[in-house]
Scaffold this motif. Structure first.
Motif, short mmCIF file in Angstrom:
data_model
loop_
_atom_site.label_atom_id
_atom_site.label_comp_id
_atom_site.label_asym_id
_atom_site.label_seq_id
_atom_site.Cartn_x
_atom_site.Cartn_y
_atom_site.Cartn_z
N UNK A 50 31.76 6.64 31.78
CA UNK A 50 32.84 6.13 30.93
C UNK A 50 32.50 4.75 30.40
N UNK A 51 32.87 4.51 29.13
CA UNK A 51 32.65 3.20 28.51
C UNK A 51 33.75 2.95 27.49
N UNK A 52 34.14 1.69 27.33
CA UNK A 52 35.15 1.33 26.34
C UNK A 52 34.58 1.51 24.93
N UNK A 53 35.39 2.10 24.05
CA UNK A 53 34.98 2.23 22.65
C UNK A 53 34.95 0.86 22.00
N UNK A 54 35.96 0.04 22.28
CA UNK A 54 36.05 -1.33 21.78
C UNK A 54 36.53 -2.20 22.93
N UNK A 55 35.61 -2.86 23.62
CA UNK A 55 35.96 -3.61 24.83
C UNK A 55 36.88 -4.79 24.52
N UNK A 98 42.22 -7.04 25.15
CA UNK A 98 43.39 -7.65 24.51
C UNK A 98 44.66 -6.90 24.89
N UNK A 99 44.56 -5.58 24.98
CA UNK A 99 45.71 -4.76 25.37
C UNK A 99 46.14 -5.08 26.81
N UNK A 100 45.13 -5.24 27.70
CA UNK A 100 45.44 -5.58 29.09
C UNK A 100 46.10 -6.95 29.18
N UNK A 101 45.62 -7.91 28.40
CA UNK A 101 46.22 -9.26 28.41
C UNK A 101 47.65 -9.23 27.89
N UNK A 102 47.88 -8.41 26.86
CA UNK A 102 49.24 -8.30 26.33
C UNK A 102 50.20 -7.68 27.34
N UNK A 103 49.64 -6.92 28.26
CA UNK A 103 50.46 -6.30 29.30
C UNK A 103 50.80 -7.27 30.42
N UNK A 104 50.29 -8.51 30.31
CA UNK A 104 50.65 -9.54 31.28
C UNK A 104 49.62 -9.85 32.33
#
Length: 391
Positions: A311-316, A321-327
């Motif tokens: 598994x690898x992130x398509x756009x890390x 950024x999504x994880x940071x937005x989640x707090x």
């Protein structure tokens, strides 16, 4: 100190009995003709080595062979650096090679003759034998024959190295009538292994060796003789399908006749020696069988399947950024690790590393490992004493 490149349009790119494969055809004479049935494949590692050789050649030509201005040199180097396989460490490692050659050149009272990437002919000893020597230096009655090995996988010894001895014979044929050469000094520079191997031989002994291999080379050129498996099989293109190697690995030399229920230490040593090549042969067979299956050819009992993916992130960046937005704290997404000793040494360079950090480095004994008696390391034993037994 000049040398003009030699071109031989009528010759193929590689000799059938090449110097680089001489360790193989000198031991297993029919192997050279057998290999002709297989394509001469290359690898990324070989291509990297070729690129490093081109960079080293450019540096040596500028320094010892032909006048190259700074702008021309920079442009030529930049073109080589545009190669996708280029790595910045190539500059450092080729500098190690160039510095070694510079040390030899400047050790002579009078400027020696220097040839770079010289096409040489050793067909006086080996039918249709020719090759390219990385660097030849001649001064007084001494000739240096030097080779750059850029790879990291296989340590190469200079002592009685048949590739280098053939190059030396070819160089003697080209220059022996011009210079009173009495001694040949062979060197193999492996900068990525931090290794420079050197060996010396008299011209008389070298010529005697050349005469001794003539009948062997003649058999090899004709494809005659016995197939003899051994460590030299490693780079043979026929290694997976060679019947002699298969038969060698599938027999146990009469071990099945031994009556006692336990094998002896002598038998353990003999079986281990054979098992080493057996494991390598099995890997060669797997590689060959996979290639055949992928071509659509049948290997009974086997098939090619899709391997496990990772598994690898398509756009890390977007994912983090999504994880940071989640707090979540951004620092939790990264690991901070110190560089290894080698990593710091590569960063600082060997001289600066030694100057700053030599007193901070300790090299404890490694974990005991099994090795052939030919290994250069000293043998060790673990002998306990009474104090240790009761501690």
């Amino acid at each position: 100190m000049t040398s003009a490149p030699t071109t031989v349009a009528s010759q193929p790119a590689h000799a059938l009995l090449s110097a680089s494969s001489s360790h193989r055809w000198l031991h297993c004479t029919p192997s050279a003709r057998l290999e002709q049935q297989f394509p001469d494949s290359t690898s990324t590692f070989a291509a990297e080595g070729s690129l490093a050789h081109e960079i080293a050649e450019l540096k040596l030509r500028k320094k010892f062979v032909e006048p190259i201005g700074p702008r021309t040199f920079s442009n030529r180097l930049k073109k080589l650096q545009e190669n996708p396989l280029y790595q910045s460490e190539m500059l450092k490692h080729t500098d190690t090679y160039v510095d070694y050659i510079s040390g030899i050149v400047h050790s002579f009272v009078q400027p020696p003759y220097v040839a770079v990437e010289k096409r040489i002919d050793y067909s006086a000893y080996v039918p249709e034998g020719f090759g390219t020597s990385d660097c030849i230096i001649i001064g007084g009655n001494v000739m240096h024959v030097i080779d750059l090995k850029y790879g990291t996988g296989v340590p190469v010894s200079a002592q009685q190295n048949t590739q280098m001895m053939l190059y030396a014979l070819g160089a003697l044929g080209a220059y022996g009538f011009l210079y009173p050469i009495e001694t040949v000094k062979i060197a193999i520079v492996q900068p990525r292994r931090d290794s420079i191997g050197e060996w010396e031989i008299s011209v008389a002994d070298l010529l005697a060796w050349g005469e001794s291999i003539k009948p062997i080379a003649a058999k090899a050129f004709a494809g005659e003789g016995e197939y003899i498996p051994g460590s030299h099989c490693k780079f043979c293109r026929a290694k997976a399908q060679c019947r002699a190697r298969a038969e060698y690995n599938l027999q146990l030399d009469g071990f099945e006749k031994k009556m006692p229920p336990l094998i002896t230490n002598d038998e353990v040593g003999a079986i281990l020696a054979k098992a080493q090549d057996l494991a390598k042969w099995a890997e060669d067979l797997k590689e060959y069988a996979l290639a055949e299956c992928l071509k659509g050819n049948e290997i009974p009992g086997w098939k090619a399947v899709e391997g496990r993916g990772h598994r690898a992130f398509v756009d890390i960046d977007a994912a983090f950024a999504t994880v940071k937005q989640a707090g979540y704290d951004e620092a939790m997404l990264y690991e901070r690790k110190p560089l290894s000793v080698k990593g710091v040494e590569d960063l600082l360079g060997k001289a600066k590393f030694k100057e700053l950090l030599n007193g901070y480095v300790n090299t404890p004994p490694g974990k005991p490992a099994l090795a052939p008696v030919s290994d250069k390391r000293s043998a060790v034993t673990l002998k306990s004493n009474a104090a240790e037994d009761f501690s």
